[in-house]
Design a protein around this motif. Sequence first.
Motif, short mmCIF file in Angstrom:
data_model
loop_
_atom_site.label_atom_id
_atom_site.label_comp_id
_atom_site.label_asym_id
_atom_site.label_seq_id
_atom_site.Cartn_x
_atom_site.Cartn_y
_atom_site.Cartn_z
N ASN A 1 0.85 -1.19 0.00
CA ASN A 1 0.00 0.00 0.00
C ASN A 1 0.88 1.25 0.00
O ASN A 1 1.79 1.38 0.81
CB ASN A 1 -0.91 -0.01 1.23
CG ASN A 1 -1.88 1.14 1.25
OD1 ASN A 1 -1.52 2.27 1.54
ND2 ASN A 1 -3.13 0.85 0.94
N LYS B 1 -4.83 -1.53 -2.61
CA LYS B 1 -5.70 -0.82 -1.66
C LYS B 1 -6.85 -1.71 -1.24
O LYS B 1 -7.02 -2.84 -1.75
CB LYS B 1 -6.22 0.46 -2.30
CG LYS B 1 -7.00 0.27 -3.58
CD LYS B 1 -7.37 1.59 -4.21
CE LYS B 1 -8.22 1.41 -5.47
NZ LYS B 1 -7.53 0.59 -6.49
N ASP B 2 -7.64 -1.21 -0.32
CA ASP B 2 -8.74 -1.95 0.26
C ASP B 2 -9.67 -2.49 -0.82
O ASP B 2 -10.11 -1.76 -1.72
CB ASP B 2 -9.53 -1.02 1.19
CG ASP B 2 -10.38 -1.78 2.19
OD1 ASP B 2 -9.82 -2.52 3.01
OD2 ASP B 2 -11.62 -1.63 2.15
N GLY B 3 -9.94 -3.80 -0.75
CA GLY B 3 -10.85 -4.43 -1.70
C GLY B 3 -10.20 -5.01 -2.92
O GLY B 3 -10.85 -5.75 -3.67
N GLU C 1 -8.12 -11.21 -0.71
CA GLU C 1 -8.64 -9.85 -0.63
C GLU C 1 -7.70 -8.98 0.20
O GLU C 1 -7.23 -9.41 1.26
CB GLU C 1 -10.03 -9.87 0.00
CG GLU C 1 -10.66 -8.49 0.16
CD GLU C 1 -12.01 -8.54 0.87
OE1 GLU C 1 -12.48 -7.47 1.30
OE2 GLU C 1 -12.57 -9.64 0.99
N VAL C 2 -7.43 -7.79 -0.28
CA VAL C 2 -6.62 -6.83 0.46
C VAL C 2 -7.54 -6.06 1.41
O VAL C 2 -8.56 -5.51 0.98
CB VAL C 2 -5.90 -5.86 -0.49
CG1 VAL C 2 -5.16 -4.79 0.30
CG2 VAL C 2 -4.93 -6.62 -1.39
N ILE C 3 -7.17 -6.02 2.69
CA ILE C 3 -7.93 -5.28 3.69
C ILE C 3 -7.01 -4.22 4.30
O ILE C 3 -6.00 -4.56 4.93
CB ILE C 3 -8.46 -6.21 4.80
CG1 ILE C 3 -9.31 -7.33 4.21
CG2 ILE C 3 -9.26 -5.41 5.83
CD1 ILE C 3 -9.76 -8.36 5.25
N GLU C 4 -7.33 -2.97 4.10
CA GLU C 4 -6.53 -1.90 4.71
C GLU C 4 -6.83 -1.82 6.20
O GLU C 4 -7.97 -1.71 6.62
CB GLU C 4 -6.84 -0.56 4.05
CG GLU C 4 -6.28 -0.42 2.63
CD GLU C 4 -6.34 1.01 2.12
OE1 GLU C 4 -6.07 1.94 2.91
OE2 GLU C 4 -6.64 1.19 0.92
N THR C 5 -5.75 -1.88 7.01
CA THR C 5 -5.89 -1.83 8.46
C THR C 5 -4.88 -0.84 9.04
O THR C 5 -3.92 -1.23 9.71
CB THR C 5 -5.70 -3.22 9.10
OG1 THR C 5 -4.44 -3.77 8.65
CG2 THR C 5 -6.83 -4.16 8.72
N ILE D 1 -1.77 -3.39 5.78
CA ILE D 1 -2.82 -4.17 5.12
C ILE D 1 -2.75 -5.63 5.57
O ILE D 1 -1.72 -6.10 6.06
CB ILE D 1 -2.74 -4.12 3.58
CG1 ILE D 1 -1.36 -4.54 3.08
CG2 ILE D 1 -3.09 -2.72 3.08
CD1 ILE D 1 -1.22 -4.53 1.55
N SER E 1 -9.61 -0.35 12.98
CA SER E 1 -9.31 -1.30 11.91
C SER E 1 -9.64 -2.72 12.33
O SER E 1 -10.26 -3.49 11.58
CB SER E 1 -7.83 -1.21 11.51
OG SER E 1 -7.52 0.03 10.92
N LYS F 1 -13.11 -4.23 10.83
CA LYS F 1 -12.79 -5.04 9.65
C LYS F 1 -12.44 -6.48 9.99
O LYS F 1 -12.99 -7.41 9.40
CB LYS F 1 -11.65 -4.38 8.87
CG LYS F 1 -12.05 -3.04 8.27
CD LYS F 1 -10.97 -2.49 7.38
CE LYS F 1 -11.43 -1.22 6.69
NZ LYS F 1 -10.39 -0.67 5.78
#
Length: 225
Positions: free
Chosen positions: A83, A115-117, A128-132, A140, A177, A181
């Motif tokens: 990211n 990025k997220d999603g 799936e990428v999850i931004e945290t 991520i 986060s 999430k």
Amino acid sequence: MLNIQKFSFNRFIENSYLIWDNTKEAVIIDPGCKDTNEVETLLNAIREHELRPISIWLTHGHFDHIYGVAELSKRLNINIFMNKKDMIILDNNAEFVKFFNMDAPNSQFSYLDVKDGDILSFGNNKFEVIETPGHTPGGICFYNREAKVLFTGDTLFAGSIGRTDNEWGDYDKLIVSIMDKLMAIDGDVEIFPGHGGKSDIAYERTHNPFLEPFNEKEELEFINQ
């Protein structure tokens, strides 16, 4: 079938992961291999399993997670995914390491922003990428719904969470986060963190001391059923 091999590298006992499936395509997550011996340990595993690495995925840019990135990406001729919000971390790793009397990693590598999603794939697997954000601005996680695995980097540990007292850390953002999430993910999903042993979402919901407000909510919902 997803195969996961964990390595513990450098003085911080950082978890690096080699993951692959029956297609023999593979991905390296957070290669923190600091010296020649550690790099060769990872490369030997790739040779042993006759794998074809296609990319490196970074949960964040802290020095202990990227020591081997530049060398491995060059030797294996593979892309790096990270990211872009963690570029500030890469730019300041030379300052971070001074506090620990360690060598700075080579942070001069190109990467592809995720990025997220976003969905990252290899072989028959999709993550799936999850931004945290919180531990770092661009932290991520990588989540495979079918295999029920989640690579959490330094966002969530077994019984703990990532530190936020370093520059650009933010405790409130990290808690949001995790709560919004990660805790919404199915309880039987295993987590593979950047340090320490693995756990699962259900256990962290009820036993992680940093998530007590969530634990109390779960208890109230159970009582009111």
